[in-house]
Design a protein around this motif. Sequence first.
Motif, short mmCIF file in Angstrom:
data_model
loop_
_atom_site.label_atom_id
_atom_site.label_comp_id
_atom_site.label_asym_id
_atom_site.label_seq_id
_atom_site.Cartn_x
_atom_site.Cartn_y
_atom_site.Cartn_z
N LEU A 51 46.61 138.60 51.69
CA LEU A 51 46.24 138.65 50.27
C LEU A 51 47.21 139.72 49.50
O LEU A 51 47.45 139.71 48.36
CB LEU A 51 44.68 139.10 50.38
CG LEU A 51 43.95 138.28 50.75
CD1 LEU A 51 42.57 138.55 50.84
CD2 LEU A 51 43.86 136.91 49.87
N VAL A 52 47.38 141.03 50.38
CA VAL A 52 48.42 142.02 49.77
C VAL A 52 49.74 141.52 49.31
O VAL A 52 50.25 141.72 48.37
CB VAL A 52 48.23 143.23 50.75
CG1 VAL A 52 49.53 144.14 50.10
CG2 VAL A 52 47.21 143.90 50.68
N PHE A 53 50.22 140.73 50.07
CA PHE A 53 51.55 140.07 49.96
C PHE A 53 51.85 139.02 49.03
O PHE A 53 52.69 138.79 48.33
CB PHE A 53 52.36 139.76 51.43
CG PHE A 53 52.64 140.79 52.45
CD1 PHE A 53 53.44 141.83 51.82
CD2 PHE A 53 52.33 140.98 53.48
CE1 PHE A 53 53.89 142.83 52.63
CE2 PHE A 53 52.79 141.99 54.21
CZ PHE A 53 53.68 142.92 53.83
N VAL A 54 50.72 138.08 48.91
CA VAL A 54 50.54 136.90 48.05
C VAL A 54 50.58 137.37 46.77
O VAL A 54 51.26 136.84 45.76
CB VAL A 54 49.43 136.14 48.52
CG1 VAL A 54 49.00 135.22 47.36
CG2 VAL A 54 49.67 135.25 49.65
N VAL A 55 50.09 138.44 46.39
CA VAL A 55 49.90 138.79 44.83
C VAL A 55 51.20 139.03 44.45
O VAL A 55 51.82 138.42 43.36
CB VAL A 55 49.18 140.11 44.90
CG1 VAL A 55 49.26 140.87 43.51
CG2 VAL A 55 47.86 139.95 45.18
N PRO A 56 52.19 139.99 44.96
CA PRO A 56 53.71 140.23 44.49
C PRO A 56 54.49 138.77 44.62
O PRO A 56 55.25 138.57 43.73
CB PRO A 56 54.09 141.19 45.29
CG PRO A 56 53.27 141.44 46.34
CD PRO A 56 52.01 141.03 46.21
N GLY A 86 54.71 135.07 54.24
CA GLY A 86 54.73 134.04 55.58
C GLY A 86 54.28 134.37 56.62
O GLY A 86 53.93 133.79 57.48
N THR A 87 54.98 135.61 57.25
CA THR A 87 54.58 136.29 58.27
C THR A 87 53.29 136.35 58.67
O THR A 87 52.57 135.89 59.61
CB THR A 87 55.47 137.30 58.61
OG1 THR A 87 56.78 137.26 58.56
CG2 THR A 87 54.99 138.18 59.92
N THR A 88 52.59 137.13 57.74
CA THR A 88 51.05 137.26 57.80
C THR A 88 50.40 136.02 57.78
O THR A 88 49.27 135.84 58.60
CB THR A 88 50.59 138.54 57.03
OG1 THR A 88 50.91 137.96 55.43
CG2 THR A 88 51.24 139.57 57.10
N MET A 89 50.52 135.28 57.00
CA MET A 89 49.99 133.76 56.81
C MET A 89 50.01 133.12 58.10
O MET A 89 49.02 132.57 58.62
CB MET A 89 50.40 133.17 55.50
CG MET A 89 49.79 133.56 54.43
SD MET A 89 49.93 132.48 52.71
CE MET A 89 51.76 132.44 52.89
N ALA A 90 51.40 133.22 58.75
CA ALA A 90 51.31 132.30 59.91
C ALA A 90 50.47 132.93 60.95
O ALA A 90 49.81 132.21 62.01
CB ALA A 90 53.01 132.16 60.24
N ASP A 91 50.58 134.16 61.21
CA ASP A 91 49.69 134.88 62.06
C ASP A 91 48.45 134.80 62.01
O ASP A 91 47.60 134.61 63.09
CB ASP A 91 50.20 136.50 62.31
CG ASP A 91 51.53 136.67 62.52
OD1 ASP A 91 52.00 136.02 63.18
OD2 ASP A 91 52.18 137.80 62.34
N PHE A 92 47.84 134.57 60.65
CA PHE A 92 46.35 134.46 60.58
C PHE A 92 46.03 132.91 61.19
O PHE A 92 44.86 132.77 61.63
CB PHE A 92 46.20 134.64 58.91
CG PHE A 92 44.68 134.21 58.89
CD1 PHE A 92 43.64 134.89 58.91
CD2 PHE A 92 44.50 132.92 57.97
CE1 PHE A 92 42.44 134.45 58.71
CE2 PHE A 92 43.16 132.41 57.84
CZ PHE A 92 42.21 133.45 57.96
#
Length: 253
Positions: A51-56, A86-92
């Motif tokens: 969520l933090v990375f998607v905003v920017p 993409g990194t954190t979304m894939a890990d999620f």
Amino acid sequence: MQENRATAPLSKVPEVTLGFWIIKVFATTLGETGGDTLSMTYDMGYLASSLVFVVPLVALVLLQVRARGFIRWLYWATIVASTTAGTTMADFATRSLGIGYLGGSLLLGGLVLAALLIWKRVTGTIAVESIVSARAEWFYWITITFSQTLGTALGDWAADDGGLGYLGGAALFGGSLAALEVLRRRSPVSPVVLFWAAFVLTRPLGATLGDFLDKPLAHGGLDLSRPWASSLLACAIVVMVAVLPQRAGRHPG
């Protein structure tokens, strides 16, 4: 022919050159170390970090779409934002949802193919040289974000489930990119297909290189500090974006 090229509308993505691919690999490596810094080092978890990375990412895509021409700093900032998200979304998807690296790779690979097929059906082409409209640019960034997410899952699958380790995975994906270059030079395979294959493969290459930099020695990594590794990679990207020749791609007419 010269006049047609000179008057052809400019795209807001750069021409695909060797410099483009070099910066892309560094950006995907930064995406891995940067994403892991937030989710693991600072223990924010995969969903909150996403969520933090998607905003920017959304904000930068909006700026990119509204820009009147190719702006190298804006373009590469958006690429970096897409690869960290993409990194954190894939890990999620692979870890928090429990579908595993293979399941995540298949799911995300399907999303990349679906995005490309819908894009082709709506606009008639998925060639990056043809991105001169806001609609095509939205498809471009959606496809890129899916491909960045796929690449993380694919890199983890090769390194961990595939037993190749980080350097072995990097060698696999680096060799695959070299094979695509041979196909580009010596086969009739569509350059558009080869571009998107290469774009996807640079992400797992960066993912395995990033993991090699920051994972513990016992797991085959160098155990570097994730924030420090991310800072060094970011500085290298800034230098390359400033120094390497870049210009907007042109619509083929």
